[in-house]
Design a protein around this motif. Structure first.
Motif, PDB file in Angstrom:
ATOM      1  N   CYS A  30       1.166  -1.164   0.229  1.00  0.00           N
ATOM      2  CA  CYS A  30      -0.141   0.500   0.297  1.00  0.00           C
ATOM      3  C   CYS A  30       0.659   0.832   0.032  1.00  0.00           C
ATOM      4  CB  CYS A  30      -0.890  -0.066   1.507  1.00  0.00           C
ATOM      5  SG  CYS A  30      -2.334  -1.316   1.339  1.00  0.00           S
ATOM      6  N   LEU A  31       1.825   1.544   0.517  1.00  0.00           N
ATOM      7  CA  LEU A  31       2.749   2.583   0.870  1.00  0.00           C
ATOM      8  C   LEU A  31       3.668   2.373  -0.317  1.00  0.00           C
ATOM      9  CD1 LEU A  31       4.387   1.979   4.313  1.00  0.00           C
ATOM     10  CD2 LEU A  31       3.134   4.248   4.034  1.00  0.00           C
ATOM     11  N   GLY A  32       3.544   1.583  -1.526  1.00  0.00           N
ATOM     12  CA  GLY A  32       4.365   1.341  -2.587  1.00  0.00           C
ATOM     13  C   GLY A  32       3.567   2.106  -3.338  1.00  0.00           C
ATOM     14  N   ILE A  33       2.497   1.847  -3.521  1.00  0.00           N
ATOM     15  CA  ILE A  33       0.994   1.920  -4.728  1.00  0.00           C
ATOM     16  C   ILE A  33       0.878   4.217  -4.347  1.00  0.00           C
ATOM     17  CG2 ILE A  33      -1.143   2.123  -5.291  1.00  0.00           C
ATOM     18  CD1 ILE A  33      -0.796  -0.405  -4.268  1.00  0.00           C
ATOM     19  N   LEU A  34       1.447   3.773  -2.896  1.00  0.00           N
ATOM     20  CA  LEU A  34       0.815   5.543  -2.496  1.00  0.00           C
ATOM     21  C   LEU A  34       1.906   6.110  -2.598  1.00  0.00           C
ATOM     22  CD1 LEU A  34      -0.817   5.627   0.931  1.00  0.00           C
ATOM     23  CD2 LEU A  34      -1.594   6.086  -1.350  1.00  0.00           C
ATOM     24  N   PHE A  35       3.156   6.174  -2.738  1.00  0.00           N
ATOM     25  CA  PHE A  35       4.633   6.636  -3.537  1.00  0.00           C
ATOM     26  C   PHE A  35       4.612   6.465  -4.361  1.00  0.00           C
ATOM     27  CE2 PHE A  35       5.493   6.673   1.320  1.00  0.00           C
ATOM     28  CZ  PHE A  35       5.878   7.848   1.505  1.00  0.00           C
ATOM     29  N   CYS A  36       4.616   5.764  -5.445  1.00  0.00           N
ATOM     30  CA  CYS A  36       4.419   5.340  -6.966  1.00  0.00           C
ATOM     31  C   CYS A  36       3.319   5.835  -7.622  1.00  0.00           C
ATOM     32  CB  CYS A  36       4.174   3.672  -7.612  1.00  0.00           C
ATOM     33  SG  CYS A  36       4.343   3.528  -8.654  1.00  0.00           S
ATOM     34  N   LEU A  37       2.216   6.756  -7.159  1.00  0.00           N
ATOM     35  CA  LEU A  37       0.907   7.779  -7.501  1.00  0.00           C
ATOM     36  C   LEU A  37       2.086   9.708  -7.532  1.00  0.00           C
ATOM     37  CD1 LEU A  37      -2.038   6.418  -6.511  1.00  0.00           C
ATOM     38  CD2 LEU A  37      -1.657   6.531  -8.466  1.00  0.00           C
ATOM     39  N   ALA A  38       2.165   9.525  -6.161  1.00  0.00           N
ATOM     40  CA  ALA A  38       2.988  10.508  -5.965  1.00  0.00           C
ATOM     41  C   ALA A  38       3.976  11.197  -7.090  1.00  0.00           C
ATOM     42  CB  ALA A  38       3.579  10.737  -4.420  1.00  0.00           C
ATOM     43  N   TYR A  39       4.854   9.864  -7.134  1.00  0.00           N
ATOM     44  CA  TYR A  39       5.486  10.054  -8.123  1.00  0.00           C
ATOM     45  C   TYR A  39       5.593  10.112  -9.625  1.00  0.00           C
ATOM     46  CZ  TYR A  39      10.739   8.847 -10.126  1.00  0.00           C
ATOM     47  OH  TYR A  39      11.460   9.158 -11.014  1.00  0.00           O
ATOM     48  N   ILE A  40       3.776   9.654 -10.239  1.00  0.00           N
ATOM     49  CA  ILE A  40       3.988   9.642 -11.581  1.00  0.00           C
ATOM     50  C   ILE A  40       3.271  11.179 -11.761  1.00  0.00           C
ATOM     51  CG2 ILE A  40       2.270   8.984 -12.929  1.00  0.00           C
ATOM     52  CD1 ILE A  40       2.658   5.880 -11.477  1.00  0.00           C
ATOM     53  N   ILE A  41       2.554  11.459  -9.860  1.00  0.00           N
ATOM     54  CA  ILE A  41       2.350  13.131 -10.497  1.00  0.00           C
ATOM     55  C   ILE A  41       3.182  13.791 -10.392  1.00  0.00           C
ATOM     56  CG2 ILE A  41       0.670  14.660  -9.430  1.00  0.00           C
ATOM     57  CD1 ILE A  41      -1.155  12.262  -8.576  1.00  0.00           C
ATOM     58  N   SER A  42       4.191  14.128  -9.307  1.00  0.00           N
ATOM     59  CA  SER A  42       5.499  14.678  -9.710  1.00  0.00           C
ATOM     60  C   SER A  42       5.899  14.846 -10.878  1.00  0.00           C
ATOM     61  CB  SER A  42       6.502  14.547  -8.864  1.00  0.00           C
ATOM     62  OG  SER A  42       5.514  14.280  -7.115  1.00  0.00           O
ATOM     63  N   LEU A  43       5.916  14.200 -11.761  1.00  0.00           N
ATOM     64  CA  LEU A  43       6.828  13.470 -12.826  1.00  0.00           C
ATOM     65  C   LEU A  43       5.800  14.166 -13.880  1.00  0.00           C
ATOM     66  CD1 LEU A  43       8.495   9.749 -12.778  1.00  0.00           C
ATOM     67  CD2 LEU A  43      10.157  11.783 -12.744  1.00  0.00           C
ATOM     68  N   VAL A  44       4.824  13.704 -13.777  1.00  0.00           N
ATOM     69  CA  VAL A  44       4.407  14.185 -14.858  1.00  0.00           C
ATOM     70  C   VAL A  44       4.207  16.098 -15.109  1.00  0.00           C
ATOM     71  CG1 VAL A  44       1.507  14.294 -15.760  1.00  0.00           C
ATOM     72  CG2 VAL A  44       2.594  12.319 -15.433  1.00  0.00           C
ATOM     73  N   GLY A  45       3.631  16.565 -13.693  1.00  0.00           N
ATOM     74  CA  GLY A  45       3.343  17.715 -13.059  1.00  0.00           C
ATOM     75  C   GLY A  45       4.702  18.810 -13.744  1.00  0.00           C
ATOM     76  N   ASN A  46       5.807  17.550 -13.206  1.00  0.00           N
ATOM     77  CA  ASN A  46       7.201  18.783 -13.274  1.00  0.00           C
ATOM     78  C   ASN A  46       7.524  19.031 -14.816  1.00  0.00           C
ATOM     79  OD1 ASN A  46       8.454  20.266 -10.254  1.00  0.00           O
ATOM     80  ND2 ASN A  46       7.460  17.966 -10.092  1.00  0.00           N
ATOM     81  N   GLY A  47       7.087  17.742 -15.741  1.00  0.00           N
ATOM     82  CA  GLY A  47       7.591  17.215 -16.840  1.00  0.00           C
ATOM     83  C   GLY A  47       6.808  18.394 -17.719  1.00  0.00           C
ATOM     84  N   VAL A  48       5.795  18.836 -17.527  1.00  0.00           N
ATOM     85  CA  VAL A  48       5.307  19.669 -17.947  1.00  0.00           C
ATOM     86  C   VAL A  48       5.456  20.348 -18.415  1.00  0.00           C
ATOM     87  CG1 VAL A  48       2.893  20.291 -18.920  1.00  0.00           C
ATOM     88  CG2 VAL A  48       3.238  17.809 -18.506  1.00  0.00           C
ATOM     89  N   VAL A  49       5.702  21.320 -17.524  1.00  0.00           N
ATOM     90  CA  VAL A  49       5.917  22.657 -16.848  1.00  0.00           C
ATOM     91  C   VAL A  49       7.244  23.088 -17.399  1.00  0.00           C
ATOM     92  CG1 VAL A  49       6.665  24.322 -14.893  1.00  0.00           C
ATOM     93  CG2 VAL A  49       5.158  22.627 -14.279  1.00  0.00           C
ATOM     94  N   LEU A  50       8.105  21.908 -17.048  1.00  0.00           N
ATOM     95  CA  LEU A  50       9.578  22.060 -18.271  1.00  0.00           C
ATOM     96  C   LEU A  50       9.433  22.312 -19.529  1.00  0.00           C
ATOM     97  CD1 LEU A  50      11.808  20.041 -16.175  1.00  0.00           C
ATOM     98  CD2 LEU A  50      11.726  22.526 -16.146  1.00  0.00           C
ATOM     99  N   LEU A  51       8.386  21.122 -19.703  1.00  0.00           N
ATOM    100  CA  LEU A  51       8.449  21.578 -21.354  1.00  0.00           C
ATOM    101  C   LEU A  51       7.165  22.605 -21.553  1.00  0.00           C
ATOM    102  CD1 LEU A  51       8.600  18.994 -24.368  1.00  0.00           C
ATOM    103  CD2 LEU A  51       5.715  19.057 -22.852  1.00  0.00           C
ATOM    104  N   VAL A  52       6.608  22.998 -21.006  1.00  0.00           N
ATOM    105  CA  VAL A  52       5.875  24.149 -21.659  1.00  0.00           C
ATOM    106  C   VAL A  52       7.032  25.547 -21.889  1.00  0.00           C
ATOM    107  CG1 VAL A  52       4.116  26.153 -20.825  1.00  0.00           C
ATOM    108  CG2 VAL A  52       3.733  23.214 -20.925  1.00  0.00           C
TER     109      VAL A  52
END
Length: 315
Positions: A30-52
């Motif tokens: 369960c902890l792994g799922i939570l931190f994995c979701l947080a990691y994906i959101i961080s990657l997508v969010g910050n990646g989109v910001v840098l891309l734009v």
């Protein structure tokens, strides 16, 4: 001939063992799922910001440079920790090399200092933009922004270099079991057979100085912003923006400082709570920063739509 159980890691063991979250092994999936979701959101969010910010030539104001720095630092911070945490939670891959451990330690703690510096720079940027709008470009010209960025990076490196040197020079002749999800410097230093207190005191003093100075200047900046906004019709908008920013600042500074003080001076706080606090301190702000600081900005939201619409047209 029996091996010496008190030998230095280089002569007996070249690795440490990360526990993850002590006494919560049953919830590792369960902890792994939570931190994995947080990691994906961080990657997508910050990646989109840098891309734009990289593709849209209209986003070249000083604040956009600081947003790019924040996104880059967040990506380094979360990537240096979460993939290894997921390996611990899901694959029971608890071993981390001696060198890898100290590289992770350096990246984690230098980026936390750098992030604090960027948050201060962004507060100052907002102060200049709102309180001195006609002089904004003159005060924060390209050279000044570059110098601020270099100063932020230099401060993080100069803070961490002595601390890393102190931790790596300790003789590790006891257990190599780190009761943590990553190579947190105080937890690692406590495994040494030498006195770890200098490491803890340097960490507390340095972190308190950095956070204290940054928070003081951030508070002054937002105070001046609110004072100016109260005289204008945009009062509620400014209050909403400042409120969101302050919430993220609290989520960043409070768990981090509590974690440092608790580990150094002791507390009734349970070990698993201390570790979870330190983990959330790294994962949660990196997930929220792109949303609060970037996606709530109308100019960046429009730029995101322009970039992805143009991609659809070309495909």
């Amino acid at each position: 001939m029996a091996s010496d159980p008190f030998a230095h890691p280089s002569s007996q063991s070249s690795s440490f063992t990360l526990v993850g979250v002590p006494r919560l092994e049953a919830f590792s999936t369960c902890l792994g799922i939570l931190f994995c979701l947080a990691y994906i959101i961080s990657l997508v969010g910050n990646g989109v910001v840098l891309l734009v910010l990289g593709l849209d030539t209209s986003l070249r104001l000083p604040v956009h440079g600081f947003l790019a720095m924040l996104a880059g630092i967040d990506l380094v911070m979360v990537t240096s920790v979460v993939p290894k945490m997921l390996g611990i939670f899901w694959l029971n891959s608890t071993e981390i090399g001696y060198t890898s451990c100290f590289v992770q330690m350096f990246l984690v703690h230098s980026t936390t200092s750098e992030e604090s510096g960027v948050l201060l720079a962004m507060a100052v940027d907002r102060y200049v933009a709102i309180c001195h709008p006609l002089r904004y470009q003159a005060i924060l010209d390209r050279q000044t922004v570059a110098q601020i960025g270099l100063a932020i990076l230099a401060r993080g490196l100069l803070f961490m270099a002595p601390l890393t040197g102190m931790v790596t020079s300790l003789p590790y002749c006891r257990s190599h079991l780190v009761p943590h999800s990553y190579c947190e410097h105080v937890a690692v230093a406590k495994l040494a057979c030498a006195d770890p207190r200098p490491v803890g005191l340097y960490s507390v003093a340095g972190s308190s100085l950095i956070v204290g100075m940054d928070l003081a200047f951030i508070s002054v900046s937002y105070g001046m912003i609110l004072k100016t906004a109260l005289r204008k019709k945009s009062c509620w908008k400014a209050l909403s923006t400042c409120g969101c920013h302050l919430c993220v600042l609290l989520l960043y500074y409070v768990p981090g400082m509590v974690s440092i003080y608790v580990q150094q001076f002791g507390s009734s706080l349970s070990l698993q709570a201390q570790v979870l606090l330190a983990d959330l301190y790294l994962a949660l702000p990196t997930m929220l920063n792109p949303i609060i600081y970037s996606m709530r900005t109308r100019q960046i939201r429009r730029a995101v739509l322009r970039v992805f619409r143009s991609r659809k047209v070309h495909t």
